[in-house]
Design a protein around this motif. Structure first.
Motif: not given
Length: 195
Positions: A97-100, A127-137, A169-175
């Motif tokens: 997140f920070d690096a992107a 990459e930021f959106e992909r990282s969000q999907r990983t983080l929510v898990h 940078f959109p926050i795409t994960e509702h969580r």
């Protein structure tokens, strides 16, 4: 008393917020990076700097970790499995997140204009959106990253998500949207942003 050097629009916000969460007194010197108010404490000119008994500590994550360990709050004990998991989440947030966001900022206004690559921002958003999907898990049940207890990576993540909104940078994960809303409603966050 601690002294925090850096504007609240920088990563110094993380330190201000941490000190508010800890209820520790501090002096805030709101100066821009690379200014004369920073260089005596950090020759690189980067903020934040936390001055403790005349000794400067640089890098927001190092500062947050120092404060958490010193005050025994917002962290798990060193050497514990919970601390290893906490440190893993901290590194993930910094790396993904920070690096992107920082690379996007560098190619938007930090680097000399002839060195900027505008097209890189599309890749970074992906990459930021992909990282969000990983983080929510990886987020535990209970509201915070580690569960029902706020820790250092929560401050870093909430700061990055706030930065993401500013950087478009959109926050795409509702969580994560719900998480950010909860974090930004904290009284300590509101006190820090009011400075």
């Amino acid at each position: 008393m601690y002294q925090v050097i850096g504007t609240g629009k920088s990563r110094a916000m993380r330190v201000l917020w941490m000190l508010e969460e800890l209820g520790q007194p501090y002096e805030h010197v709101a100066v821009n990076p690379h200014s004369e108010g920073v260089r005596p404490f950090n020759p690189a000119g980067k903020v934040p700097v936390l001055v403790v008994d005349g000794t400067p500590i640089t890098d927001s994550t190092a500062i947050l970790t120092y404060l958490a360990d010193k005050h025994g709050a917002l962290t798990h004990p060193a050497g514990s499995l919970d601390r290893a998991r906490q440190d893993s989440l901290t590194q993930f947030v910094l790396d993904e997140f920070d690096a992107a966001l920082w690379l996007a900022a560098r190619h938007s206004f930090v680097l000399p204009e002839e060195m900027r690559l505008a097209a890189i921002k599309n890749t970074l958003r992906w990459e930021f959106e992909r990282s969000q999907r990983t983080l929510v898990h990886r987020i535990a049940e209970g509201g915070f990253l580690m569960g029902d207890r706020m820790t250092v990576p929560d401050i870093i993540l909430a700061h990055c998500l706030t930065w993401a909104l500013t950087a478009r940078f959109p926050i795409t994960e509702h969580r994560l949207t719900d998480y950010l809303q909860m974090m930004r409603a904290r009284p300590a966050y509101l006190r820090a942003t009011a400075r």
